[in-house]
Design a protein around this motif. Structure first.
Motif, PDB file in Angstrom:
ATOM      1  N   ILE A 297       0.860  -1.192   0.000  1.00  0.00           N
ATOM      2  CA  ILE A 297       0.000   0.000   0.000  1.00  0.00           C
ATOM      3  C   ILE A 297       0.892   1.237   0.000  1.00  0.00           C
ATOM      4  CG2 ILE A 297      -1.720   1.343   1.280  1.00  0.00           C
ATOM      5  CD1 ILE A 297      -2.792  -1.249   2.398  1.00  0.00           C
ATOM      6  N   LYS A 298       0.583   2.121  -0.932  1.00  0.00           N
ATOM      7  CA  LYS A 298       1.355   3.375  -1.050  1.00  0.00           C
ATOM      8  C   LYS A 298       0.713   4.446  -0.168  1.00  0.00           C
ATOM      9  CE  LYS A 298       0.858   5.679  -4.863  1.00  0.00           C
ATOM     10  NZ  LYS A 298       0.913   6.051  -6.303  1.00  0.00           N
ATOM     11  N   LYS A 299       1.567   5.184   0.552  1.00  0.00           N
ATOM     12  CA  LYS A 299       1.069   6.299   1.360  1.00  0.00           C
ATOM     13  C   LYS A 299       0.679   7.469   0.456  1.00  0.00           C
ATOM     14  CE  LYS A 299       3.826   5.283   5.491  1.00  0.00           C
ATOM     15  NZ  LYS A 299       4.862   5.779   6.410  1.00  0.00           N
ATOM     16  N   PRO A 300      -0.274   8.331   0.876  1.00  0.00           N
ATOM     17  CA  PRO A 300      -1.035   8.277   2.132  1.00  0.00           C
ATOM     18  C   PRO A 300      -2.024   7.096   2.137  1.00  0.00           C
ATOM     19  CG  PRO A 300      -1.883  10.003   0.738  1.00  0.00           C
ATOM     20  CD  PRO A 300      -0.669   9.496   0.046  1.00  0.00           C
ATOM     21  N   ILE A 301      -2.240   6.527   3.335  1.00  0.00           N
ATOM     22  CA  ILE A 301      -3.082   5.330   3.458  1.00  0.00           C
ATOM     23  C   ILE A 301      -4.554   5.721   3.489  1.00  0.00           C
ATOM     24  CG2 ILE A 301      -3.570   3.294   4.850  1.00  0.00           C
ATOM     25  CD1 ILE A 301      -0.734   3.656   6.052  1.00  0.00           C
ATOM     26  N   VAL A 302      -5.326   5.031   2.668  1.00  0.00           N
ATOM     27  CA  VAL A 302      -6.779   5.199   2.646  1.00  0.00           C
ATOM     28  C   VAL A 302      -7.406   4.066   3.454  1.00  0.00           C
ATOM     29  CG1 VAL A 302      -8.829   5.328   1.166  1.00  0.00           C
ATOM     30  CG2 VAL A 302      -6.655   6.297   0.382  1.00  0.00           C
ATOM     31  N   GLU A 303      -8.384   4.410   4.298  1.00  0.00           N
ATOM     32  CA  GLU A 303      -9.004   3.415   5.193  1.00  0.00           C
ATOM     33  C   GLU A 303      -9.500   2.184   4.439  1.00  0.00           C
ATOM     34  OE1 GLU A 303     -13.007   2.904   7.895  1.00  0.00           O
ATOM     35  OE2 GLU A 303     -12.164   4.920   7.671  1.00  0.00           O
ATOM     36  N   GLN A 304     -10.182   2.395   3.314  1.00  0.00           N
ATOM     37  CA  GLN A 304     -10.748   1.270   2.572  1.00  0.00           C
ATOM     38  C   GLN A 304      -9.650   0.351   2.022  1.00  0.00           C
ATOM     39  OE1 GLN A 304     -13.828   0.635   2.719  1.00  0.00           O
ATOM     40  NE2 GLN A 304     -13.953  -1.106   1.304  1.00  0.00           N
ATOM     41  N   GLU A 305      -8.512   0.950   1.622  1.00  0.00           N
ATOM     42  CA  GLU A 305      -7.402   0.156   1.083  1.00  0.00           C
ATOM     43  C   GLU A 305      -6.828  -0.786   2.131  1.00  0.00           C
ATOM     44  OE1 GLU A 305      -5.101   2.434  -2.525  1.00  0.00           O
ATOM     45  OE2 GLU A 305      -4.601   3.013  -0.481  1.00  0.00           O
TER      46      GLU A 305
END
Length: 522
Positions: A106-114
């Motif tokens: 997962i690439k930042k910025p982190i999305v909650e759904q991801e």
């Protein structure tokens, strides 16, 4: 998901830790944070995590330490999965660790759904991996159990002939490596057929079981007792010299001679013959040659007044001529007599079968034609072709010892009746074993109901453990049976029968034999 997902989070920057805690609380996860590799490993020892979430940014200066940590983590729990997060600037470093276990990036910025999808995906994959491992372990345990069953003789609970071959191969290698002796003792119950006829097969089986129990109780812990069927036993004696094997055999012989077998109302005295072969000896270089050597010694015991014989490559039966020239003359004379009388003998046996069961009489003649054609297609030597032809004619000879009501029964056979039918190869081999002129046909007759996959009878031999002649007759026998009317069904068409043979190639039949068969029935 009902259960909380256990994660170990490796992160050392407070701002990132705070953000990750907020996100993980929203996805029903149970987690622990570690700010160092050593602390992370300590947590892994104490708890069973499903996923390790690694913030690469926090440890970008220590790529080798990250890799070492991931390897050690997998050592604690092989099913462990990794979720890697990083800034785009550290994408190349993150890629380095993809594939170290199943990794999700997962690439930042982190999305909650991801992160929710990633954690749920990896958790589900973890469950499947654990379930797969459990099933694999159960399958391995089951296969071991099946393998052990396939190596056991069900009547005596001794190891069977297949195990004998396997174990002898191991023992010969061990003896070669450590320069040690192995002795193989063959023991045969005399007149077992007479006991079966006089007292019934149940008593005959009881006698064989009693014999097996005696042998198992009187061997050492590392000796192996195997059943060869029909009252014959083989005992492997590791690290045992010729003198020691003879002493052991004498003790066994004396005990059996003084023991009563059977039941209280049917006391039976037994006589056994014993043959001994010792490795290393001239002519013994494989399991089959080892067994043949002990059988030759056993045969000598049967034809002499000495019940115990030790194998020697110079061994000859009593009365045999040792002068080469006179021996050749004797053989030539015998061969002439055999050639003149062999055809009459075979047809005489065939008439015996026909008198017992007219289907069997017709069936064996047709089977012989097919078997001979297959043998010739495989370009076997003329003598082997003759042996196969003779065996095909006589392969059902043992049915003379089966009740007519069983042979002609229209309904399904009971387990007891099936057990009786399965005796016919052994009965035939017993009848013919003393007919020297037909010795080349006996292996095919004895083993024509073995299956290529090892599920046949009488010994459960597999693949090329089954004599080639028996594999040929197996195909010819079944094909001829399929295209014939039986009491319990109508005949199949030639096309249907061929399809059945094709379907059983590799399981019931040797594919090589099936290929030759298909070419001759076109």
């Amino acid at each position: 998901m009902n259960k909380k997902i256990k994660l170990l989070v490796l992160c050392r920057e407070n701002e990132n830790i705070s953000e990750l805690k907020t996100l993980l609380k929203k996805i029903k996860s149970s987690y622990k944070f570690s700010t160092s590799f050593s602390q992370g490993l300590s947590w892994l020892k104490k708890d069973r995590f499903r996923i390790i979430l690694v913030d690469i940014d926090s440890f970008s200066l220590y790529p080798q330490r990250i890799e070492k940590f991931l390897k050690r983590a997998k050592a604690y729990n092989p099913q462990l999965l990794f979720l890697i997060i990083s800034n785009p600037a550290f994408l190349n470093l993150a890629r380095k660790f993809l594939g170290k276990g199943l990794s999700f990036y997962i690439k930042k910025p982190i999305v909650e759904q991801e992160i929710k999808i990633a954690v749920e995906y990896l958790s589900r994959f973890y469950e499947l991996a654990v379930r797969n491992r459990e099933l694999k372990e159960k399958l391995e345990a089951f296969n071991k159990k099946i393998e052990s069953f396939s190596l056991i003789d069900f009547l005596t609970s001794c190891y069977n002939y297949r195990y004998l071959l396997k174990r002898l191969e191991e023992e010969i290698k061990r003896a070669q490596r450590y320069l040690r002796n192995i002795s193989l003792v063959s023991i045969d119950i005399e007149s077992l057929v007479d006991i079966n006829e006089k007292y019934g097969e149940d008593i005959g089986d009881l006698v064989v079981v009693q014999m097996a129990n005696i042998l198992k109780k009187r061997v050492r812990g590392n000796d192996i007792v195997c059943s060869g069927g029909e009252g014959r036993f083989y005992i492997i004696l590791p690290d045992t010299s010729k003198k020691e094997a003879k002493s052991f055999s004498e003790r066994i012989f004396s005990y059996i001679a003084g023991h009563k077998f059977g039941t209280k109302s049917k006391n039976i005295s037994l006589r056994v013959n014993i043959g001994i072969a010792v490795y290393p000896s001239e002519g013994i270089n494989s399991p089959s040659s080892f067994i043949k050597a002990s059988q030759k010694a056993l045969a000598t015991s049967k034809h002499s007044h000495n019940p115990i014989t030790i194998y020697s490559h110079k061994l000859v039966f009593k009365g045999e001529i040792q002068d080469v020239e006179s021996l050749q003359k004797k053989l030539e004379s015998l061969n002439r007599l055999v050639s003149e009388g062999l055809v009459d003998m075979i047809h005489g046996f065939a008439k015996t079968i026909d008198a017992k069961d007219s289907y069997t009489g017709r069936h064996v003649e047709d089977t012989a034609i097919i078997a001979e054609k297959i043998a010739k297609k495989l370009k076997l030597p003329p003598q082997e072709v003759e042996n196969i032809k003779h065996a095909a004619i006589l392969h059902d000879l043992g049915k003379v010892g089966i009740e007519e009501k069983i042979l002609s029964k229209k309904g399904k056979l009971t387990p007891k009746e099936m057990k009786r039918i399965k005796k016919h190869p052994l009965i035939a081999a017993q009848i013919l074993k003393s007919v020297h002129a037909l010795s080349g046909a006996v292996p095919a007759i004895l083993h024509h109901h073995e299956r290529y996959d090892g599920k046949g009878y009488p010994y459960g031999l597999k693949g090329e453990e089954i004599p080639l002649s028996a594999r040929i007759i197996a195909v010819a026998d079944v094909y001829q049976a399929l295209i014939s009317d039986r009491p319990y069904r109508k005949a199949y068409s030639k096309k249907e029968a061929i399809e059945i043979i094709k379907k059983e190639s590799g399981s019931q039949f040797d594919p090589k034999i099936v290929k030759a068969f298909l070419e001759i029935v076109k």
